[in-house]
Each structure stands twice: as C-alpha cells, then as structure tokens.
Write an enzyme that holds these catalytic residues in place. Structure first.
Site, PDB file in Angstrom:
ATOM      1  N   ASP A 494      -1.048   2.097   0.444  1.00  0.00           N
ATOM      2  CA  ASP A 494      -1.007   1.983  -1.013  1.00  0.00           C
ATOM      3  C   ASP A 494      -1.779   0.779  -1.529  1.00  0.00           C
ATOM      4  O   ASP A 494      -2.013   0.650  -2.728  1.00  0.00           O
ATOM      5  CB  ASP A 494       0.456   1.782  -1.445  1.00  0.00           C
ATOM      6  CG  ASP A 494       1.096   3.056  -1.931  1.00  0.00           C
ATOM      7  OD1 ASP A 494       0.368   3.987  -2.286  1.00  0.00           O
ATOM      8  OD2 ASP A 494       2.332   3.107  -1.953  1.00  0.00           O
TER       9      ASP A 494
HETATM   10  C1  GLC Z   1       5.389   1.971   1.417  1.00  0.00           C
HETATM   11  C2  GLC Z   1       5.221   3.192   0.560  1.00  0.00           C
HETATM   12  C3  GLC Z   1       4.350   4.213   1.238  1.00  0.00           C
HETATM   13  C4  GLC Z   1       3.079   3.598   1.698  1.00  0.00           C
HETATM   14  C5  GLC Z   1       3.324   2.355   2.520  1.00  0.00           C
HETATM   15  C6  GLC Z   1       2.056   1.633   2.875  1.00  0.00           C
HETATM   16  O1  GLC Z   1       6.149   2.245   2.527  1.00  0.00           O
HETATM   17  O2  GLC Z   1       6.468   3.771   0.268  1.00  0.00           O
HETATM   18  O3  GLC Z   1       4.088   5.295   0.392  1.00  0.00           O
HETATM   19  O4  GLC Z   1       2.396   4.563   2.453  1.00  0.00           O
HETATM   20  O5  GLC Z   1       4.147   1.473   1.807  1.00  0.00           O
HETATM   21  O6  GLC Z   1       1.443   1.094   1.770  1.00  0.00           O
HETATM   22  C1  GLC Z   2       4.071   0.163  -1.141  1.00  0.00           C
HETATM   23  C2  GLC Z   2       3.610  -1.075  -0.488  1.00  0.00           C
HETATM   24  C3  GLC Z   2       3.667  -2.242  -1.399  1.00  0.00           C
HETATM   25  C4  GLC Z   2       3.023  -1.921  -2.723  1.00  0.00           C
HETATM   26  C5  GLC Z   2       3.628  -0.673  -3.308  1.00  0.00           C
HETATM   27  C6  GLC Z   2       3.019  -0.288  -4.596  1.00  0.00           C
HETATM   28  O1  GLC Z   2       5.439   0.115  -1.264  1.00  0.00           O
HETATM   29  O2  GLC Z   2       4.374  -1.354   0.670  1.00  0.00           O
HETATM   30  O3  GLC Z   2       3.051  -3.342  -0.778  1.00  0.00           O
HETATM   31  O4  GLC Z   2       3.168  -2.971  -3.607  1.00  0.00           O
HETATM   32  O5  GLC Z   2       3.513   0.375  -2.397  1.00  0.00           O
HETATM   33  O6  GLC Z   2       3.628   0.841  -5.135  1.00  0.00           O
END
Ligand code: GLC
Ligand code: GLC
Length: 822
Positions: A494
């Site tokens: 993300d």
């Molecule tokens: C969090 C989010 C997931 C994403 C991951 C890596 O676990 O829930 O959707 O793939 O972060 O950013």
């Molecule tokens: C996921 C990631 C986090 C980010 C978020 C945004 O959870 O782990 O680092 O801020 O996505 O939605």
C-alpha cells in the site's frame, strides 16, 4: 520472559499477571455482536460495524493505556478491588486471565474473597454475557458489594469522540429493575438501543458518569465507591453510563453468582415504543415516550440463570471445537501443534473484523479491504465455506465493469468506499485467488455461474466467472513500457505509491495521484498474474471454456518470460519501475536494493525456474533480508523521502513498509522455499515469526504470544524485535496457508486432495486431520527425509491415489492414508 502459558488441554492461553508488556486481548462474538477484551477487562463492544454501531466507549491513545472497559468493583470490608485488576489496580492475592476461543475468564482473589468472571457472546444472541461468581474462601461471613460499570458510546464512534458540542446534550436513558437502557437518539432516526442488565435487584445504580465518579476522580476511585453508596443518577446529556450496585452476605464457603447482559436491540420503526411507561420506570425526561423493551426482556430472560448461561457457553465451545476440527495437527512439537490451533482461531477473527477494530485499528478508519478480505478467505475457507461464499459475493459486487475495483467497502452498507476509490492494480487478481480458493475447497462450481452486480447496481450484473475474466484481463489491458503491469496507486504494498508524487503533508499517500499512471510498473503484479493463472485456467475448464484456459496459459508463459527479461536483477527479482522508468529494488539503487514481495511471489510461482532464479532469489533473501526476528520487507531502508516512491520512504528505517519485518509476506518465502525443495529453510523462517515460538521473549516482542502481529521492528530500528499491530492482519491467513498447505502439504484441489508433507526433520511422526468436502481424512506421516520423495499409501477408505493426489471414491466418508517421506 514469559507472562503466562498455553494450557493445551483447556485450549486457553493463561495470563498470570495483569502487567503484560502491552494489553493482551481477545475477541468475543462471531456473528454481529462483537467485543474486544483485554487481560485487564478493557475494551469495547459494537454491533456489525465498529464505527457506526459502537455500543461502549473507548478512549484511544490514552494514558495509561487501555483504561476503559466492562469493569467490576468489589468492596469487602476496607478492601476495594477489581477481578481484572483494572480499574482499581489494587494488589491481588491471585490473578489469572484466560483467553479461550470466543471467551475470556478471570479468576482472582483478595482477602479470602474469590471472584470468577466469564465473558462471552453466545451464538445467535446480540449480547455479551458476563457471569460473576463470588466465593467466600475465608472463615468468617463477608458482606460484599459488587458494582458494575460500562460507559455508553453514542453509537457513531467517530462522532462520539469529536462532536462534543452536540453530544453532551443528547444522552438519554431509562432504568427499570435490574436493567439500564441506553436510548440516545432513539427518539429520532435510530431504531436501536442498548441495555445493561443484571439478574438481581440492585440496591443502587448510576447512569450519569460524573455522578458516579465525581468530577475529579478517575475510574480507579469512583466517588460512589468511596462513599459506599450509589448516586442513583439519571443521565441527562453528558456521558451516560450503566452501573449496578449489588450487595450480598456470604457465609464461609458460600458462593453467589450474578449474570449481567450487555445487549443490543433493533426494533421495527413502526413498533418502537411501548404503549405506556412501566410501573417503577425512571427515565431522563418523564414526558418522553418509552422504549418497546420486548426484545430486550427476551434476551434478559434467555440468560437469566447460571444454568442457562452455562448451556450457551457449552454450545459456544462445541461450535469452536467443530470449526477447529477441520484441520488438526499432532507432531509432538507442542509449539507447532499450538500454532495449528491458534493460527486458525486468529484467521476466523481476522476474517470477521477485516482490519477494523483492534488495539491498533481504531474501528473508525477503513472498512473491509478488497484485497485484504480476498486473502483472509484463504485462512477460513475450510472452516466456514458458506460465509466465504457470501463475502466473495459482496466483494465482487463492488467491482467495476472494466475489472477494477473499489479498494474498500463498508460492512454495514456493503457499498464501495468512494473516499478511497479504486486503481490499486493488484486488487482484481486477489479476487481470482479468493474465488479459486473457495471453489477448490467446496467444489461449488455453480458459484461461478451466479449473477453478481457491478458497483452494487442490481440492474447491471454478470456471472461470477465473468467478474474473474474481467479481473484477469484488467492486468493484461494495463501493461507499461517494460511489458509489465501498471501499478496504479499501489500494489500489495500500500505504500509503494509510484504515481503519488506528493509534497504536501496533508495529502493521503493512498489517494493522491499526480501522474497519469502510464509508466510505473509492478513486477509483483506480473508475478501474481502468473501465480493465479493455474486457478483461472482450471475454473475456465470447469465451465468448458477451453479456449480461454489456453489463452490464459499462453499469456502467463509470456508474462513469465517478460519477468525474466525485464524483472530480474541478476541475483533477485526486481520490485518495480518508477514513473521515470528507473528500477526499484535493484543493486543499482542506493537504498531499497531488494524487496521481499517479489522474491516471495517469484518463487511461489517458480518464475525462471529453468534459469535457476528461484534459488538465487531465496539465497539473496537470506543474505540481505533475513534477521533473527524474521525477514525484513526491504533493504537497505530508505533514509530519505523519495517523492517518486511515496509512503514506503516516509517511515523511519526499520518500521512498517520501510524495512520492518512484515509478517504477512514472510510465509511467501516459506512457501517459495518448499516449492524450491528446501523445507529445512522454510522451517527456519517459520519458527522465527510464529508467535508460540516467541513466548519466551515476550519482553522483547511485547504482543500476544498466541497470535501474529503485522509487523516486527526490523534490524535498522532501535527496537528490533518489537511487534506492533497484532490480530487483524493478512499474516494470519498466509501463515496458515504456509503451515497447512505447504509444511503439512495438504492442498485442496479441483479434483481431490494433494498430500505432500514437508515437516521439519525433528518431527519423525505426525498425524494430520482434514475434513474436505465432507470426507474426513487422516494422514499418518512418517518423515525420514523432509526433502525426499513422498509415497502415499491408502490404509482404509474409498479413494484412488495418483502420485500425491488423493481422489475420493463415490462412497468415501473416512479415508486414512500413510505418507512416507524419505
Ligand atoms: C496492510 C494492509 C494490506 C497491505 C499491507 C502492505 O496489512 O491491510 O492491504 O497489503 O499493509 O502495505
Ligand atoms: C497499510 C500499511 C500502512 C499504510 C496503510 C494505508 O495498512 O501497512 O503502512 O499506512 O496501509 O492505508
């Protein structure tokens, strides 16, 4: 250092001190009514949606941590204490908190008075039941006072903690007998209310927080407890609460049990009100109409005695035993066998809550993520296939006609979340993976023919298979300059926001886009495309679509070749190309030379196997990313903010996506190692992050030793080894996939069950149980050489064996197999 122990025969984690390194929590509820409960009785309750139907109030980021919950006060002579230690925090003579599957219990004592508290949400009930048993273990009679406490949330949890100018004037309650009703906003648009009742006649009560506590007291010393009598307050605005005061005399050895019910009721709008106030009713404003309490009274009656409560509790335990009996493991390695159990429990909890409500997710942020829930599915589909089916339908219903999708949807409305929108270009492929997992498990080919809406528009539907086809082709229709899929706003990571280019700290990295998206490409999406193709092609064939199946297999071959040509860096797979066409995750980069995601998906999909790429990539993971606490997501960490990379470079080195140990993708490497023929390496990676293996270093790790956390601080962080974000994480499902499908080697297929155990060398004999499409399989494993050939023998039952594939016969119900690995 340990703070408790696994009681394996009771299937509980027993916590022996309230002073754990962080609140260690559990979840109650499995349908619509949910509660979070910590080992000091903190937490909150909600119905369906943690943001829009919050029932009790919680203060986030509070000091000290975790200071609101369902609290009991005991007054026995001069002693004032709480069975869960908080809020009073008096020294106890004994304390124990046990978290089990769907329930939590406390067992504490002081000065010869014992208090046992059992908390659970019965199946089929919109209520948290709390059974409190007091026993006089001293030699003299005791006069004991028990005071309860919950603080109501005014339903919308975000509004509740921000909009004080309104909320301090709206609170309304009713009080009748042992029940306190929270009716705020019921007079206008809400057709629901909450209540807190006890099956006894209180000698006092409070419903106004300030009257209960006193203006200057905290929850540890309410004025009404210091004074020895309730204020019998009737809330009128401000902060409504519910508190009962009960008094009993206990002879030596005598016990007394009370049942409290924290309930939630929805009424038909036409049937909201009672014809007249009940005799004895108190309410905020006597001129107002009064609640129709029929459903609340029925709930109170349903749990009015300890016998009824215990019957519901036995049902709950049987329910969980049933869910957890569909995959079982006995290896003699206690820590491993515990993971088989607790990992499955976490998978169900994560599935229920998505990423909404934990001690790290406030429950007022995001709804259910499209990719998150499609992956969570993989961890529960063998336990609750019907619910997986329902959720997959809801997820696919938020997809757009071109195959792209809303990134999130709200559980209450089931509609796509327009605030975050679309264009996370990995999303569509996760749907193929989720539906594939469901169809393999259930054999429910009909699901592919079900009509599913686009963008929640019931007048615009197509079959589920057509949704998958559009997902699959979306990737092919959005390729960039290197022949790799365009990343859009981000892929699984993300924080890899390659089109964001934000210089304004007020922008959200996820929604801000300053580029046209025509350049930045993701090697990971390319690998996912290859990885999901066997599932996609198999589903095409189930529907007789041979041409489409061949087309896909051909497209995957071309994509794999493309990855070998433009997505390989020499020693590992590249991660991506940025908007300028520069490599990300390459030896050419100053920071961020190597990322875990593409080493995971590249090796799971065995891309470039004929050129030896998977083993090279896995060796590079060991060399550059592995640590004593797991594999970091990238290395070296970004020291500077890179406008062309986005959020990934915003975190300090060693945290989160910037080189933390992201436990979610460690299992991809575990699976990649097994697929590449190195089970011993897989096992080493497995044990570094599996929580039960970390129990002895709870002082470093800090979070619950019975569930995975999303992240452990990486080697670049001062606090290397410290975990954050326990419970709600894709880590749960993927580690269960790694354990059940690859380490144990039990894989549901379209035609049967594959059995290919790759257990660690120290496990010489193991028994694996698996229920698959109604047939109960037992596999006795003899493990002489974990990387050796697997020979399957049918011991009993109706099945044909073809290599490591077991195809059940028409009369199969129980099948026993022996697997020789040597
Ligand atoms: C969090 C989010 C997931 C994403 C991951 C890596 O676990 O829930 O959707 O793939 O972060 O950013
Ligand atoms: C996921 C990631 C986090 C980010 C978020 C945004 O959870 O782990 O680092 O801020 O996505 O939605």
């Amino acid at each position: 250092m340990k703070y408790g122990f696994f009681d394996d025969s009771a299937r509980e984690y027993a916590i022996l001190t309230p002073k754990t390194p962080y609140p260690w929590i559990n979840y109650l509820g499995n349908e619509k009514f949910f509660s979070l409960v910590s080992n000091t009785a903190g937490g909150y309750a909600f119905h369906t949606d943690a943001r829009l139907r919050r029932l009790t109030r919680y203060r986030y980021n509070d000091i000290p941590l975790d200071t609101n919950g369902r609290y009991f006060y005991l007054q026995d002579g001069d002693a004032l204490w709480s069975p869960g230690w908080k809020p009073v925090k008096a020294d106890l003579d004994s304390y124990e908190c046990r978290h089990g599957f769907g329930y939590t219990r406390f067992n504490s004592s002081k000065n010869g008075l014992r208090a046992k508290v059992l908390l659970f949400v019965p199946n089929g009930a919109d209520a948290e039941v709390q059974m409190v048993t007091l026993t006089n273990e001293s030699r003299a009679a005791k006069d004991v006072t028990l005071v309860s406490f919950v603080e109501w949330c005014l339903y919308n949890a975000l509004d509740d903690c921000t909009n004080f100018q309104r909320n301090f004037s709206t609170g309304e309650v009713e009080i009748l007998g042992g029940a306190i009703y929270h009716k705020t906003e019921y007079r206008e648009r809400r057709n629901h209310y909450a209540f807190y009742s006890v099956n006894a006649t209180p000698v006092g009560f409070d419903t106004d927080r300030e009257s209960f506590l006193g203006l200057y007291n905290g929850l540890e010393a309410p004025q009404t407890l210091l004074d020895g009598k309730s204020a019998n307050s009737v809330a009128d605005g401000w902060s409504p609460i519910a508190s009962h005061r009960l008094r009993c005399t206990l002879a030596p050895g005598e016990s007394k049990t009370y049942v409290f019910v924290l309930g939630y009721v929805e009424n038909d709008p036409a049937d909201k009100w009672a014809p007249a106030p009940e005799p004895g009713l108190l309410q905020t404003n006597p001129r107002m109409r009064v609640l129709n309490k029929a459903k609340a009274l029925a709930l109170q009656e349903r749990f009015s005695t300890p016998e009824k409560v215990m019957a519901a509790f036995d049902e709950l335990r049987a329910f969980w035993d049933g869910l957890l009996s569909r995959f079982t493991l006995q290896t003699g390695n206690a820590r491993l066998d515990r993971m088989a159990l607790w990992n499955q429990y976490q998978c169900v909890v994560t599935y229920n809550f998505a990423r909404s409500a934990s001690y790290f997710e406030s429950g007022i942020g995001r709804g259910i993520g499209f990719r998150d829930t499609s992956q969570d599915m993989l961890g529960v589909v063998h336990q609750i296939p019907e619910r997986a089916r329902e959720r997959l339908f809801d997820v696919a219903s938020t997809q757009f006609e071109d195959g792209s999708a809303y990134h999130q949807f709200q559980p209450l409305t089931k509609r796509g979340n327009a605030d975050i929108g679309s264009h996370f270009n990995d999303d569509p492929l996760w749907l193929v993976l989720g539906v594939g997992g469901y169809v393999r498990e259930s054999g429910d080919t009909g699901f592919l023919r079900v009509q599913v809406p686009f963008d929640n528009d019931a007048s615009n539907t197509a079959t589920m298979f057509e949704h998958l086809r559009r997902s699959y082709h979306y990737t092919l229709d959005h390729l960039g300059p290197h022949g790799l899929p365009l990343i859009g706003r981000a892929d699984w990571n993300d924080c890899l926001n390659l089109n964001c280019f934000s210089t304004d700290p007020n922008d959200s990295f996820q929604t801000c886009t300053n580029k046209d998206g025509a350049n930045a490409e993701s090697v990971m999406i390319a690998q996912m495309f290859v990885y999901v193709t066997p599932d996609y092609a198999a589903m095409c064939r189930l529907l007789g679509l041979e041409d489409e199946a061949r087309f896909a297999e051909d497209a995957a071959k071309k994509m794999a070749k493309q990855i070998c040509e433009t997505g390989w860096d020499g020693e590992w797979y590249l991660r991506a190309y940025d908007d300028f066409g520069h490599k990300i995750g390459s030896k050419e980069c100053e920071d961020g030379k190597i990322f875990i995601e593409t080493q995971g998906f590249g090796t799971m999909a065995q891309i470039g196997a004929d050129r030896g790429y998977p083993l090279k990539a896995l060796d590079s993971v060991k060399k550059h990313l592995d640590t004593q606490y797991g594999i970091v997501i990238l290395d070296p960490p970004y020291r500077d903010y890179h406008v062309e990379l986005g959020e990934v470079s915003s975190y300090p080195p060693g945290y989160k996506e910037n080189a933390g140990v992201f436990c979610h993708n460690n299992p991809w490497i575990i699976i990649g190692e097994i697929r590449s023929g190195r089970p011993a390496d897989a096992w080493e990676h497995y044990t570094k992050i599996a929580p039960s293996f970390l129990e002895d270093i709870s002082d470093i790790h800090r979070l619950e030793p019975y569930v995975y956390a999303q992240m452990v601080a990486g080697k670049a962080a001062r606090r290397h080894g410290e975990a954050k974000n326990s419970w709600l994480t894709g880590t749960a499902a993927w580690n269960f996939v790694a354990l059940s499908q690859w380490i144990c080697g039990i894989r549901a297929g379209y035609d049967g069950l594959t059995v290919e155990p790759r257990l660690p060398a120290e496990v010489r004999h193991a028994t694996i149980g698996r229920v698959f499409r109604g047939v109960k399989y037992t596999v006795e494993v003899v493990n002489e050489n974990p990387a050796g050939a697997v020979t399957l023998e049918l011991v009993s039952g109706d099945a044909a064996i073809d290599g490591t594939l077991v195809v059940p016969g028409p009369t199969a119900d129980v099948i026993t197999l022996r697997a020789l690995v040597r």
